[in-house]
Design a protein around this motif. Sequence first.
Motif, PDB file in Angstrom:
ATOM      1  N   PRO A  32      -5.556  24.533  46.343  1.00 50.26           N
ATOM      2  CA  PRO A  32      -5.835  23.124  45.996  1.00 50.26           C
ATOM      3  C   PRO A  32      -5.413  22.768  44.568  1.00 50.26           C
ATOM      4  O   PRO A  32      -5.019  21.632  44.299  1.00 50.26           O
ATOM      5  CB  PRO A  32      -7.351  22.999  46.172  1.00 50.26           C
ATOM      6  CG  PRO A  32      -7.869  24.382  46.190  1.00 50.26           C
ATOM      7  CD  PRO A  32      -6.792  25.240  46.737  1.00 50.26           C
ATOM      8  N   ILE A  33      -5.478  23.735  43.638  1.00 46.45           N
ATOM      9  CA  ILE A  33      -5.047  23.459  42.267  1.00 46.45           C
ATOM     10  C   ILE A  33      -3.547  23.178  42.231  1.00 46.45           C
ATOM     11  O   ILE A  33      -3.088  22.204  41.622  1.00 46.45           O
ATOM     12  CB  ILE A  33      -5.397  24.639  41.333  1.00 46.45           C
ATOM     13  CG1 ILE A  33      -6.901  24.691  41.104  1.00 46.45           C
ATOM     14  CG2 ILE A  33      -4.670  24.503  39.997  1.00 46.45           C
ATOM     15  CD1 ILE A  33      -7.354  25.913  40.325  1.00 46.45           C
ATOM     16  N   ILE A  34      -2.769  24.045  42.899  1.00 48.45           N
ATOM     17  CA  ILE A  34      -1.314  23.848  42.940  1.00 48.45           C
ATOM     18  C   ILE A  34      -0.967  22.539  43.625  1.00 48.45           C
ATOM     19  O   ILE A  34      -0.103  21.779  43.161  1.00 48.45           O
ATOM     20  CB  ILE A  34      -0.633  25.029  43.646  1.00 48.45           C
ATOM     21  CG1 ILE A  34      -0.786  26.313  42.806  1.00 48.45           C
ATOM     22  CG2 ILE A  34       0.851  24.744  43.891  1.00 48.45           C
ATOM     23  CD1 ILE A  34      -0.235  27.550  43.479  1.00 48.45           C
ATOM     24  N   ALA A  35      -1.662  22.234  44.728  1.00 45.80           N
ATOM     25  CA  ALA A  35      -1.411  20.985  45.450  1.00 45.80           C
ATOM     26  C   ALA A  35      -1.713  19.773  44.559  1.00 45.80           C
ATOM     27  O   ALA A  35      -0.958  18.801  44.522  1.00 45.80           O
ATOM     28  CB  ALA A  35      -2.254  20.927  46.714  1.00 45.80           C
ATOM     29  N   GLY A  36      -2.825  19.858  43.811  1.00 40.97           N
ATOM     30  CA  GLY A  36      -3.176  18.766  42.908  1.00 40.97           C
ATOM     31  C   GLY A  36      -2.153  18.569  41.809  1.00 40.97           C
ATOM     32  O   GLY A  36      -1.790  17.439  41.472  1.00 40.97           O
ATOM     33  N   LEU A  37      -1.650  19.679  41.249  1.00 44.07           N
ATOM     34  CA  LEU A  37      -0.630  19.592  40.205  1.00 44.07           C
ATOM     35  C   LEU A  37       0.668  18.998  40.733  1.00 44.07           C
ATOM     36  O   LEU A  37       1.327  18.207  40.045  1.00 44.07           O
ATOM     37  CB  LEU A  37      -0.372  20.987  39.606  1.00 44.07           C
ATOM     38  CG  LEU A  37      -1.513  21.571  38.764  1.00 44.07           C
ATOM     39  CD1 LEU A  37      -1.178  23.002  38.350  1.00 44.07           C
ATOM     40  CD2 LEU A  37      -1.772  20.716  37.532  1.00 44.07           C
ATOM     41  N   LEU A  38       1.029  19.378  41.964  1.00 39.65           N
ATOM     42  CA  LEU A  38       2.242  18.827  42.565  1.00 39.65           C
ATOM     43  C   LEU A  38       2.116  17.325  42.797  1.00 39.65           C
ATOM     44  O   LEU A  38       3.057  16.562  42.571  1.00 39.65           O
ATOM     45  CB  LEU A  38       2.542  19.546  43.891  1.00 39.65           C
ATOM     46  CG  LEU A  38       3.041  20.987  43.780  1.00 39.65           C
ATOM     47  CD1 LEU A  38       3.180  21.603  45.170  1.00 39.65           C
ATOM     48  CD2 LEU A  38       4.386  21.032  43.059  1.00 39.65           C
ATOM     49  N   ILE A  39       0.933  16.892  43.234  1.00 40.74           N
ATOM     50  CA  ILE A  39       0.713  15.462  43.457  1.00 40.74           C
ATOM     51  C   ILE A  39       0.783  14.699  42.139  1.00 40.74           C
ATOM     52  O   ILE A  39       1.399  13.626  42.044  1.00 40.74           O
ATOM     53  CB  ILE A  39      -0.646  15.232  44.137  1.00 40.74           C
ATOM     54  CG1 ILE A  39      -0.608  15.776  45.580  1.00 40.74           C
ATOM     55  CG2 ILE A  39      -1.013  13.745  44.150  1.00 40.74           C
ATOM     56  CD1 ILE A  39      -1.943  15.750  46.283  1.00 40.74           C
ATOM     57  N   LEU A  40       0.180  15.262  41.087  1.00 40.98           N
ATOM     58  CA  LEU A  40       0.240  14.622  39.770  1.00 40.98           C
ATOM     59  C   LEU A  40       1.675  14.535  39.260  1.00 40.98           C
ATOM     60  O   LEU A  40       2.089  13.517  38.706  1.00 40.98           O
ATOM     61  CB  LEU A  40      -0.622  15.402  38.775  1.00 40.98           C
ATOM     62  CG  LEU A  40      -2.137  15.191  38.873  1.00 40.98           C
ATOM     63  CD1 LEU A  40      -2.858  16.123  37.904  1.00 40.98           C
ATOM     64  CD2 LEU A  40      -2.503  13.741  38.577  1.00 40.98           C
ATOM     65  N   ALA A  41       2.426  15.636  39.451  1.00 37.28           N
ATOM     66  CA  ALA A  41       3.818  15.645  39.004  1.00 37.28           C
ATOM     67  C   ALA A  41       4.631  14.587  39.740  1.00 37.28           C
ATOM     68  O   ALA A  41       5.472  13.898  39.143  1.00 37.28           O
ATOM     69  CB  ALA A  41       4.430  17.027  39.219  1.00 37.28           C
ATOM     70  N   LEU A  42       4.382  14.443  41.039  1.00 35.86           N
ATOM     71  CA  LEU A  42       5.089  13.439  41.837  1.00 35.86           C
ATOM     72  C   LEU A  42       4.738  12.029  41.378  1.00 35.86           C
ATOM     73  O   LEU A  42       5.612  11.163  41.248  1.00 35.86           O
ATOM     74  CB  LEU A  42       4.740  13.618  43.317  1.00 35.86           C
ATOM     75  CG  LEU A  42       5.417  12.653  44.298  1.00 35.86           C
ATOM     76  CD1 LEU A  42       6.925  12.812  44.237  1.00 35.86           C
ATOM     77  CD2 LEU A  42       4.918  12.899  45.718  1.00 35.86           C
ATOM     78  N   LEU A  43       3.454  11.806  41.097  1.00 35.72           N
ATOM     79  CA  LEU A  43       3.021  10.483  40.641  1.00 35.72           C
ATOM     80  C   LEU A  43       3.639  10.140  39.287  1.00 35.72           C
ATOM     81  O   LEU A  43       4.107   9.017  39.071  1.00 35.72           O
ATOM     82  CB  LEU A  43       1.491  10.441  40.557  1.00 35.72           C
ATOM     83  CG  LEU A  43       0.743  10.456  41.890  1.00 35.72           C
ATOM     84  CD1 LEU A  43      -0.763  10.529  41.654  1.00 35.72           C
ATOM     85  CD2 LEU A  43       1.073   9.223  42.716  1.00 35.72           C
ATOM     86  N   PHE A  44       3.641  11.108  38.375  1.00 36.52           N
ATOM     87  CA  PHE A  44       4.241  10.867  37.062  1.00 36.52           C
ATOM     88  C   PHE A  44       5.746  10.644  37.179  1.00 36.52           C
ATOM     89  O   PHE A  44       6.329   9.830  36.451  1.00 36.52           O
ATOM     90  CB  PHE A  44       3.962  12.045  36.126  1.00 36.52           C
ATOM     91  CG  PHE A  44       2.618  11.987  35.463  1.00 36.52           C
ATOM     92  CD1 PHE A  44       2.310  10.961  34.581  1.00 36.52           C
ATOM     93  CD2 PHE A  44       1.651  12.939  35.725  1.00 36.52           C
ATOM     94  CE1 PHE A  44       1.065  10.897  33.969  1.00 36.52           C
ATOM     95  CE2 PHE A  44       0.408  12.885  35.118  1.00 36.52           C
ATOM     96  CZ  PHE A  44       0.104  11.860  34.239  1.00 36.52           C
TER      97      PHE A  44
END
Length: 242
Positions: A32-44
């Motif tokens: 879930p941490i990696i998934a959250g970071l990927l989502i944040l990176a995509l949003l940014f």
Amino acid sequence: MNKKEKAALKASFHEMSRVERFDYILTYYKVPIIAGLLILALLFSQLHKQLTKKEALLYAGFINVSIGEDLENALDAEYFRDAGINPKKNEIIRYEALYLSNDADTLNHQYAYASRMKITASIADHTLDLVFMNQEGYDILSNSGYLLDLGKYLQENDPALYRTASPYFAQNEVITEDNSLEYNLNEAEELIIETESQTNALSVTKLPVFAAAGFDGDVFIGVIANTPRGENVNAYLRWLLS
């Protein structure tokens, strides 16, 4: 887990060292941490793309003519400066090194074919507005009916620009009827090719910006007939001819 088990787990977690806590979290919550970071990176990434996105004022193709850095700067940076256009928010997209020829040799045949496909696709996609071309490129695009009848269009839509542009008008033949395919397939008894002359380009070789570039031969500017950016085209031509 029941309440007792949860309390025991919470107590044992608090008794861990910082390194042990980090290792625990990384072991059990890595996905879930990696998934959250990927989502944040995509949003940014999407946010950055929207903030830095430029509007394409014009799409310009350079056919059988090459431009140097000075002319390249003159054709967009100087235009933006003179017109008061923000270059951080707007751009002119260029298709350079396009090559058209009816007599391309073996080495250049594939290059000419690829350029023709690029031009045709861009016209169909409404992402080509202006073309800078030599005489051969002008003949091919004119015969194909891709160029706007500038004389007629400007006279009806922008009389002031028509008067400014009239000394630079160039005429060429446009094929209005051609049954070559049917004739070659023996589906027509007579070969019929009809043409008409149109004022569908500007001869700009003697304009200072082009004369200084030292082109070998004439340079023409044509407007693609189906351009959806007519106002931007008129504004650009008005600046160029001034």
